[in-house]
Design a protein around this motif. Sequence first.
Motif, PDB file in Angstrom:
ATOM      1  N   GLY A 106      44.967  49.684   0.449  1.00  0.00           N
ATOM      2  CA  GLY A 106      45.645  48.146   0.212  1.00  0.00           C
ATOM      3  C   GLY A 106      46.245  47.524   1.228  1.00  0.00           C
ATOM      4  O   GLY A 106      46.019  46.695   0.998  1.00  0.00           O
ATOM      5  N   ARG A 129      38.475  49.195  -3.113  1.00  0.00           N
ATOM      6  CA  ARG A 129      40.027  48.380  -3.521  1.00  0.00           C
ATOM      7  C   ARG A 129      39.158  47.133  -3.378  1.00  0.00           C
ATOM      8  O   ARG A 129      37.720  47.331  -2.389  1.00  0.00           O
ATOM      9  CB  ARG A 129      40.851  48.910  -2.463  1.00  0.00           C
ATOM     10  CG  ARG A 129      40.989  47.295  -1.582  1.00  0.00           C
ATOM     11  CD  ARG A 129      41.868  47.613  -0.319  1.00  0.00           C
ATOM     12  NE  ARG A 129      41.718  46.118   0.001  1.00  0.00           N
ATOM     13  CZ  ARG A 129      41.127  46.408   2.224  1.00  0.00           C
ATOM     14  NH1 ARG A 129      41.667  47.611   2.448  1.00  0.00           N
ATOM     15  NH2 ARG A 129      41.767  45.982   3.087  1.00  0.00           N
ATOM     16  N   SER A 141      44.777  41.760  -1.899  1.00  0.00           N
ATOM     17  CA  SER A 141      44.356  43.604  -2.074  1.00  0.00           C
ATOM     18  C   SER A 141      44.596  42.919  -3.328  1.00  0.00           C
ATOM     19  O   SER A 141      45.580  43.243  -3.903  1.00  0.00           O
ATOM     20  CB  SER A 141      44.719  43.866  -0.437  1.00  0.00           C
ATOM     21  OG  SER A 141      44.317  43.642   0.181  1.00  0.00           O
ATOM     22  N   GLY A 151      44.053  47.028  -5.561  1.00  0.00           N
ATOM     23  CA  GLY A 151      43.666  48.619  -5.759  1.00  0.00           C
ATOM     24  C   GLY A 151      44.452  49.302  -5.817  1.00  0.00           C
ATOM     25  O   GLY A 151      45.534  49.130  -6.945  1.00  0.00           O
ATOM     26  N   ALA A 152      44.046  50.707  -6.217  1.00  0.00           N
ATOM     27  CA  ALA A 152      42.654  50.603  -6.225  1.00  0.00           C
ATOM     28  C   ALA A 152      42.482  52.073  -7.143  1.00  0.00           C
ATOM     29  O   ALA A 152      43.147  52.194  -7.837  1.00  0.00           O
ATOM     30  CB  ALA A 152      42.643  52.282  -4.834  1.00  0.00           C
TER      31      ALA A 152
END
Length: 385
Positions: A46, A201, A230, A232-233
């Motif tokens: 991440g 991710r 980002s 995630g995940a």
Amino acid sequence: MKIYDYLIIGAGSAGCNIAHFLKRNKNKIAVIDREGIAGGASGAAGAFLSPLPGKKNLYNSFVNDALNFSLDFYEKLVPNEIEKKGVLRVPSTNFNNIKLQNNYMKYEYFDTKKLQNISKNFKDIDGYFYENAAVLEPLKICKKLLDGCDFYQKDISKLIFKDGVYEVGKLRAKNIILAQGVNTSLINIPYIKISPIFGLRVDVKTTTKIPFNIHKSISISTNKNDGTLSIGATQQRHDAADMKCETTCDKCTFYINTDEAQIKTLLDQANELIELENLEVIKVYKGARATIKSYFPTIGKVINDEASLKKYPTIKNGTKIPLESLIYYKNLYVINALGSRGFVFAPYLAKILCENIINNIHIPKELSTQKLFFKMARSKKITII
Ligand SMILES: Cc1cc2nc3c(=O)[nH]c(=O)nc-3n(C[C@H](O)[C@H](O)[C@H](O)COP(=O)(O)OP(=O)(O)OC[C@H]3O[C@@H](n4cnc5c(N)ncnc54)[C@H](O)[C@@H]3O)c2cc1C
């Protein structure tokens, strides 16, 4: 021929951090990875740095000590590459309101109204805000950590120890550190049973401003320097018995064609927390976390289990043997099983391992290779030939 002081196999978060700490001690370091720098789990991370709430216990104390150390470390190392804006933990099945309130760490409760005053895009959620949390760019961090070290992109299949020196292909080194993540170890270490947890991710573009990281069963990061964020995940335990991990998840037949469903899961879960406007997925990352049952990662000298048990067969009955009397492979160390918090743990573990190697400072029992060896030796399953 140049002989390195330390040759590290694996250029993920674990390998790059131990390289950095040993380098600070003026050692000559080489790092090897068949996939390039951060080509394994580390590149997929991440990489969120979050506290572990709840009542104080050995494990969350370790996580939060590591977090404090690592945040400070990254802020000094890469002040422009760390977004430290905190995290909002939204109650989930694992961490319900009671667990989040019975907390030994400082937090601030944000109800729905307060969240919607911060951003109208927040859904009907509430949560607990912790200041001590950040997000990083994993590849940039790993590259920075390798400043001053030599890097070789090679696949290593064998270690040869001859005349006090390791021969690894054409390279020579006095010491080896295995930082291989989920990949099959170059030495048989049966007491470190790695079980991979696959994950995916995505990095996305959106016009929505995210004020801090948000975590429920998945995490959404705050907007990074380049405007992306980002998400995630996913987590999928890799239970295929004895399947050897010889390649990255991108090329692994086990995971082919799972991307679309997993991306959808991530985006759906993100959408339950905050509305992401004009959303565009720009990159997908896959990797496998290396975990062991105890949850703690492991660091230290690699014990030759067969030779140790032959010399001291009563270990299996519980006889205590001084740690220094066990038989170890010469100048061989390991740092592995960083699980889902590799970027939180690695600087802290690397510091402890480095102090152990250079100044013989004790490794806490719960992190030691010896703890795992004794546990395996005393389990009923082992027979000594
Ligand atoms: C999808 C996903 C999301 C994650 N999110 C987070 C997060 O938000 N925060 C966080 O802190 N952690 C996160 N993690 C966990 C974190 O990524 C890992 O714990 C950490 O990266 C492990 O680092 P490592 O160096 O041990 O392993 P790796 O990064 O896998 O590195 C091991 C390297 O060794 C190399 N190697 C192995 N054997 C050989 C050989 N024989 N020859 C040459 N090279 C070899 C491999 O190519 C590999 O690059 C996440 C992980 C995944 C998969």
